[in-house]
Design a protein around this motif. Structure first.
Motif, PDB file in Angstrom:
ATOM      1  N   TRP A   1       0.763  -0.988   0.140  1.00 29.26           N
ATOM      2  CA  TRP A   1      -0.148   0.100   0.233  1.00 29.26           C
ATOM      3  C   TRP A   1       0.972   1.438  -0.147  1.00 29.26           C
ATOM      4  O   TRP A   1       0.227   2.363   0.433  1.00 29.26           O
ATOM      5  N   GLY A   2       2.281   1.185  -0.252  1.00 26.08           N
ATOM      6  CA  GLY A   2       2.909   2.276  -0.404  1.00 26.08           C
ATOM      7  C   GLY A   2       3.679   2.755   0.680  1.00 26.08           C
ATOM      8  O   GLY A   2       4.315   3.829   0.858  1.00 26.08           O
ATOM      9  N   GLU A   3       3.558   2.096   1.936  1.00 27.42           N
ATOM     10  CA  GLU A   3       4.062   2.734   2.981  1.00 27.42           C
ATOM     11  C   GLU A   3       5.796   2.108   3.069  1.00 27.42           C
ATOM     12  O   GLU A   3       6.006   1.014   2.798  1.00 27.42           O
ATOM     13  N   ILE A   4       6.469   3.113   3.528  1.00 33.71           N
ATOM     14  CA  ILE A   4       7.923   2.643   3.782  1.00 33.71           C
ATOM     15  C   ILE A   4       8.043   2.279   4.785  1.00 33.71           C
ATOM     16  O   ILE A   4       8.026   2.675   6.123  1.00 33.71           O
ATOM     17  N   LEU A   5       8.543   0.761   4.836  1.00 34.15           N
ATOM     18  CA  LEU A   5       8.522  -0.113   6.314  1.00 34.15           C
ATOM     19  C   LEU A   5       9.826   0.188   7.075  1.00 34.15           C
ATOM     20  O   LEU A   5       9.916   0.097   8.038  1.00 34.15           O
ATOM     21  N   TYR A   6      10.820   0.515   6.055  1.00 30.63           N
ATOM     22  CA  TYR A   6      12.085   0.288   6.695  1.00 30.63           C
ATOM     23  C   TYR A   6      13.023   1.011   5.792  1.00 30.63           C
ATOM     24  O   TYR A   6      13.056   1.122   4.658  1.00 30.63           O
ATOM     25  N   VAL A   7      14.065   1.915   6.220  1.00 32.17           N
ATOM     26  CA  VAL A   7      15.198   2.696   5.795  1.00 32.17           C
ATOM     27  C   VAL A   7      16.487   2.137   6.449  1.00 32.17           C
ATOM     28  O   VAL A   7      16.617   2.083   7.429  1.00 32.17           O
ATOM     29  N   GLY A   8      17.280   1.695   5.395  1.00 26.38           N
ATOM     30  CA  GLY A   8      18.618   1.398   5.602  1.00 26.38           C
ATOM     31  C   GLY A   8      19.656   1.957   4.810  1.00 26.38           C
ATOM     32  O   GLY A   8      19.563   2.493   3.693  1.00 26.38           O
ATOM     33  N   LYS A   9      21.187   1.768   5.308  1.00 25.59           N
ATOM     34  CA  LYS A   9      21.977   2.419   4.526  1.00 25.59           C
ATOM     35  C   LYS A   9      22.925   0.962   4.112  1.00 25.59           C
ATOM     36  O   LYS A   9      22.934  -0.054   4.610  1.00 25.59           O
ATOM     37  N   ALA A  10      23.891   1.086   3.411  1.00 27.92           N
ATOM     38  CA  ALA A  10      24.587   0.154   2.442  1.00 27.92           C
ATOM     39  C   ALA A  10      25.981   0.669   2.129  1.00 27.92           C
ATOM     40  O   ALA A  10      25.999   1.899   1.364  1.00 27.92           O
ATOM     41  N   THR A  11      27.060  -0.051   1.984  1.00 24.72           N
ATOM     42  CA  THR A  11      28.106   0.311   1.549  1.00 24.72           C
ATOM     43  C   THR A  11      28.096  -0.244   0.019  1.00 24.72           C
ATOM     44  O   THR A  11      28.714   0.411  -0.950  1.00 24.72           O
ATOM     45  N   SER A  12      27.468  -1.519  -0.092  1.00 21.64           N
ATOM     46  CA  SER A  12      27.008  -1.874  -1.283  1.00 21.64           C
ATOM     47  C   SER A  12      25.354  -2.110  -1.370  1.00 21.64           C
ATOM     48  O   SER A  12      24.921  -3.175  -0.635  1.00 21.64           O
ATOM     49  N   LEU A  13      24.680  -1.464  -2.179  1.00 18.94           N
ATOM     50  CA  LEU A  13      23.158  -1.678  -2.114  1.00 18.94           C
ATOM     51  C   LEU A  13      22.735  -2.964  -2.472  1.00 18.94           C
ATOM     52  O   LEU A  13      22.010  -3.685  -1.843  1.00 18.94           O
ATOM     53  N   LYS A  14      23.555  -3.458  -3.534  1.00 17.61           N
ATOM     54  CA  LYS A  14      23.342  -4.866  -4.024  1.00 17.61           C
ATOM     55  C   LYS A  14      23.497  -5.893  -2.938  1.00 17.61           C
ATOM     56  O   LYS A  14      22.580  -6.765  -2.685  1.00 17.61           O
ATOM     57  N   ASP A  15      24.812  -5.876  -2.235  1.00 16.58           N
ATOM     58  CA  ASP A  15      25.008  -6.744  -1.267  1.00 16.58           C
ATOM     59  C   ASP A  15      24.338  -6.784  -0.232  1.00 16.58           C
ATOM     60  O   ASP A  15      23.705  -7.961   0.470  1.00 16.58           O
ATOM     61  N   ARG A  16      23.820  -5.533   0.288  1.00 17.09           N
ATOM     62  CA  ARG A  16      23.251  -5.414   1.878  1.00 17.09           C
ATOM     63  C   ARG A  16      21.606  -5.836   1.500  1.00 17.09           C
ATOM     64  O   ARG A  16      21.196  -6.721   2.312  1.00 17.09           O
ATOM     65  N   VAL A  17      21.042  -5.338   0.510  1.00 17.93           N
ATOM     66  CA  VAL A  17      19.657  -5.632   0.378  1.00 17.93           C
ATOM     67  C   VAL A  17      19.279  -7.130   0.130  1.00 17.93           C
ATOM     68  O   VAL A  17      18.626  -7.851   0.875  1.00 17.93           O
ATOM     69  N   ASN A  18      20.281  -7.717  -0.944  1.00 15.94           N
ATOM     70  CA  ASN A  18      20.223  -9.170  -1.148  1.00 15.94           C
ATOM     71  C   ASN A  18      20.388 -10.128   0.117  1.00 15.94           C
ATOM     72  O   ASN A  18      20.093 -11.142   0.232  1.00 15.94           O
ATOM     73  N   SER A  19      21.333  -9.591   1.231  1.00 11.25           N
ATOM     74  CA  SER A  19      21.609 -10.344   2.470  1.00 11.25           C
ATOM     75  C   SER A  19      20.308 -10.764   3.159  1.00 11.25           C
ATOM     76  O   SER A  19      20.382 -11.440   3.895  1.00 11.25           O
ATOM     77  N   TYR A  20      19.442  -9.870   3.143  1.00  8.55           N
ATOM     78  CA  TYR A  20      18.061  -9.927   3.712  1.00  8.55           C
ATOM     79  C   TYR A  20      17.445 -11.358   3.225  1.00  8.55           C
ATOM     80  O   TYR A  20      16.738 -11.826   3.991  1.00  8.55           O
ATOM     81  N   PHE A  21      17.624 -11.796   2.140  1.00  4.39           N
ATOM     82  CA  PHE A  21      16.849 -12.767   1.551  1.00  4.39           C
ATOM     83  C   PHE A  21      17.605 -14.127   1.273  1.00  4.39           C
ATOM     84  O   PHE A  21      17.210 -15.043   0.559  1.00  4.39           O
ATOM     85  N   ARG A  22      18.910 -14.202   1.976  1.00  5.41           N
ATOM     86  CA  ARG A  22      19.727 -15.397   2.097  1.00  5.41           C
ATOM     87  C   ARG A  22      19.362 -16.179   3.377  1.00  5.41           C
ATOM     88  O   ARG A  22      19.451 -15.693   4.409  1.00  5.41           O
ATOM     89  N   GLY A  23      19.559 -17.441   3.161  1.00  4.14           N
ATOM     90  CA  GLY A  23      19.553 -18.204   4.204  1.00  4.14           C
ATOM     91  C   GLY A  23      18.201 -18.789   5.006  1.00  4.14           C
ATOM     92  O   GLY A  23      17.266 -17.938   4.601  1.00  4.14           O
ATOM     93  N   GLN A  24      17.920 -19.558   5.633  1.00  6.88           N
ATOM     94  CA  GLN A  24      16.762 -20.279   6.236  1.00  6.88           C
ATOM     95  C   GLN A  24      17.003 -20.362   7.799  1.00  6.88           C
ATOM     96  O   GLN A  24      15.592 -19.952   8.062  1.00  6.88           O
TER      97      GLN A  24
END
Length: 520
Positions: A220-243
Motif C-alpha cells: 500500500w506504499g508505506e515505507i516499512l524500513y530505511v537502511g544504509k549500505a556500502t553496497s546496495l546490491k550486497d546489503r539488500v540481498n543479504s536479507y533474502f539469504r539463508g533459512q
C-alpha cells in the motif's frame, strides 16, 4: 452457501498471559462482522487482579483503564445474542481456544460457535511465506496493519486476511463451509522448503554495487524500513539469504515488502547521513534506531544541578538526549550533601550502607576526600582528566540514553561487594567524561569543513563536506556563531546527524583512511 455469503464474525482475545492453566485470564475481547461493525470490551479480572507490567507494555492496556471493564458474563452473552447462527473466525485460534474453553467450562457449557482458524488456512495455501503471523500476513495481502496491539485492530486484520483467503481458496475449488472443512482435513501441513517473498527477485538482483540507502515499501506504499549500505546490491540481498535462525521481526517485515526504492550516494558516509534524515522523515515502523520518537535535547547548567531544553549562557553544557545522563553521579553528590545514602543511587537495588562504603573505598583508592563529591564540577574535571590520560575508547552508541542504560546493567554481580561499588563509580565517572567530551565534539562539527579519503579508494580527490548549523551545505562560506547559541533552534534531527557524521569519520580513520576537519 458460498464462503463470502455466510454469516460470519471475527473474534480476538487479549489475555494477561500465555495459558489459562498458568493463571492467565481474558483481558479484552473484540469482535467485528463482515459488514464492518467493530466492538471491543475490557473484561474484569477476578479478585481485582492487576495486569502484569509486561502485558501493559505489549497491549497498551493499563490498570487504570480497567475501571471501564465489564464482567465476562455480560461480554459473552452479548456476543452469543448478536451472532447466533454465525461461524467464528480467529487468527491463530490455538491461542484463543484454551481461554474460551476455560471460561465456558466454568459455566458447564461449550463455546457456542464453530471456529475456523485463518492461520491454519494460510499455512496450507502459503507454506513458504516467511511468516503467517497476523501482522505479516495482513501486510502481505495489502492491509496496513500497523502495530495491532489491541483486540479490535486484530479482528479487523483477521477480516482483511479472510477476504483475501476466500479468493485464494476459490482458486482451489473451495467455496463452501463444507468444502473448506474437507479441504482442511485432507490437505496436509507441508513443511516449508524455502522462503518465498512477494518482492520481485529481479528488483533486488539488479541493484547497483554502490553505496546508498534503500527503502523497503509495502503493497500500500508505506515505507516499512530505511537502511544504509556500502553496497546496495550486497546489503539488500543479504536479507533474502539463508533459512535458519532468521530474526522473526525481519521475516515479518519481508513478508510485506513489495517494492524497493534506492538512492545511490557518493560514499558510505553520505549514505549514513541520508539514512538518519530519511528515518526522521518517514518514521518507518520497522526501524528502531535514529527515530525521533519523544526524544529531546537537554542542556545542563555549569553546576549540573538543573536542565533546560534550550541552550543559553546559563545552560551551556550539552547537548545530551536525556537528563539521566549524569544522574548516578548527581545522586552520589546529593547523598554526600545530605549525609544520607539510599538504595537506588544506581537505579538498581544496592544497599545504602554498601554504596557509602564503596564510595569511601573509591576515595581512598584515588587519594580523594568524600567532600569533593559535593561538587559535580570537580568530579567531571576528574573524569575529563582520566579520559585524556588513559585515552579511553568510546563504544559506538546511538545516544547518551543508550550509554546510561548500558552503564546501569553491565557487570551486575549477584552479591556485590564494596569494592565492586568502587569499581562501578570508576566506570560511571569515566563514562560521564566520555559523554561530555562527545557533546563537545558534536558542537565543534556543527560548523566545519571536512575532507576525507577512504582507504584504498580509487578517487584521486578527497570527499569534501561543508557543515553549517548541522546541515551539509554546498557553499564553504559560514557565518560565525556565538558558542552559547550553537544549538539554537536545532533538535534531535541535528543531534543524530552529527552523531552519525562523527561515528562515520571515526570508522574511516580506524580503517586507515584520512580525515581533516577545519573547525569554524
Amino acid at each position: 452457501m458460498k464462503l463470502n455469503e455466510m454469516p460470519l464474525f471475527f473474534l480476538d482475545v487479549q489475555t494477561t498471559g500465555a495459558k489459562p492453566e498458568s493463571g492467565a485470564h481474558i483481558l479484552e475481547v473484540a469482535w467485528t462482522s463482515l459488514e464492518g461493525e467493530t466492538k471491543a470490551s475490557l473484561v474484569q479480572l477476578p479478585n481485582e487482579e492487576k495486569i502484569p507490567y509486561r502485558i501493559q507494555m505489549i497491549t497498551g492496556i493499563f490498570n487504570e483503564d480497567m475501571v471501564a471493564a465489564e464482567t465476562p458474563e455480560k461480554v459473552f452473552v452479548e456476543i452469543e445474542e448478536k451472532f447466533k447462527g454465525h461461524h467464528c473466525l480467529i487468527h491463530f485460534a490455538q491461542f484463543e481456544k484454551p481461554f474460551l474453553k476455560s471460561y465456558y467450562a466454568q459455566k458447564e457449557s461449550e463455546f457456542p460457535f464453530s471456529i475456523l482458524c485463518t492461520h491454519e488456512i494460510a499455512k496450507r495455501l502459503f507454506p513458504n511465506l516467511p511468516t503467517r503471523g497476523i501482522k505479516g500476513l495482513a501486510g502481505y495481502f495489502g492491509y496496513p496493519s500497523q502495530d495491532l496491539k489491541r483486540a479490535a485492530q486484530q479482528t479487523q486484520a483477521t477480516r482483511a486476511i479472510w477476504q483475501s483467503l476466500v479468493v485464494e481458496l476459490a482458486k482451489q475449488g473451495v467455496e463452501t463451509w463444507e468444502q473448506i472443512q474437507e479441504w482442511l482435513n485432507v490437505t496436509p501441513k507441508t513443511a516449508r522448503t524455502k522462503y518465498e517473498y512477494p518482492l520481485d527477485k529481479s528488483k533486488r538482483l539488479s541493484l547497483p554495487d554502490q553505496p546508498g540507502i534503500y527503502r523497503m515499501i509495502s503493497k500500500w506504499g508505506e515505507i516499512l524500513y530505511v537502511g544504509k549500505a556500502t553496497s546496495l546490491k550486497d546489503r539488500v540481498n543479504s536479507y533474502f539469504r539463508g533459512q535458519k535462525n532468521r530474526d522473526s521481526r525481519k521475516l515479518e517485515m519481508l513478508t510485506q515488502v513489495y517494492d524497493l526504492r534506492v538512492t545511490v550516494c557518493g560514499s558510505p558516509l553520505e549514505a549514513a547521513l541520508l539514512e538518519t534524515d530519511e528515518i526522521k522523515k518517514w518514521d518507518p515502523r520497522y526501524n528502531i534506531s535514529l527515530k525521533a520518537a519523544h526524544r529531546n535535547l537537554v542542556f545542563f547548567n555549569r553546576d549540573f544541578t538543573d536542565i533546560e531544553f534550550d541552550q543559553s549562557q546559563e545552560f551551556s553544557i550539552g547537548p545530551f538526549t536525556t537528563s539521566l545522563v549524569f544522574d548516578s553521579l548527581r545522586n552520589l553528590r546529593d547523598c554526600v550533601i545530605a549525609e544520607s545514602f539510599h538504595d537506588n543511587v544506581f537505579y538498581e537495588p544496592i544497599d545504602a550502607s554498601l554504596v557509602k562504603e564503596g564510595l569511601q573505598i573509591f576515595c581512598e583508592r584515588h587519594g580523594m576526600d568524600v567532600e569533593e563529591f559535593k561538587s559535580l564540577r570537580k568530579i567531571m574535571a576528574l573524569s575529563l582528566w582520566w579520559n585524556r590520560k588513559f585515552e579511553f575508547v568510546e563504544e559506538e552508541t546511538e545516544d547518551e540514553s543508550t550509554e546510561v542504560e548500558n552503564s546501569e546493567t553491565e557487570d551486575i554481580e549477584v552479591i556485590p561487594t564494596a569494592s565492586d561499588i568502587a569499581d562501578k563509580i570508576d566506570r560511571h565517572i569515566m563514562r560521564a567524561g566520555m559523554t561530555y567530551l562527545r557533546s563537545k565534539q558534536l558542537s565543534r562539527i556543527l560548523n566545519s569543513n571536512i575532507s576525507y579519503r577512504i582507504a584504498d579508494s580509487a578517487m584521486d580527490e578527497p570527499y569534501c563536506l561543508n557543515v553549517r548549523k548541522g546541515l551539509i551545505e554546498k557553499t564553504s562560506s559560514a557565518p560565525r556563531v556565538p558558542k552559547v547559541q550553537l544549538w539554537d533552534n536545532l533538535n534531535i534531527d541535528t543531534y543524530d546527524r552529527m552523531s552519525v557524521l562523527l561515528m562515520e569519520l571515526g570508522k574511516i580513520e580506524n580503517q586507515s583512511g584520512e580525515v581533516t576537519i577545519d573547525y569554524l
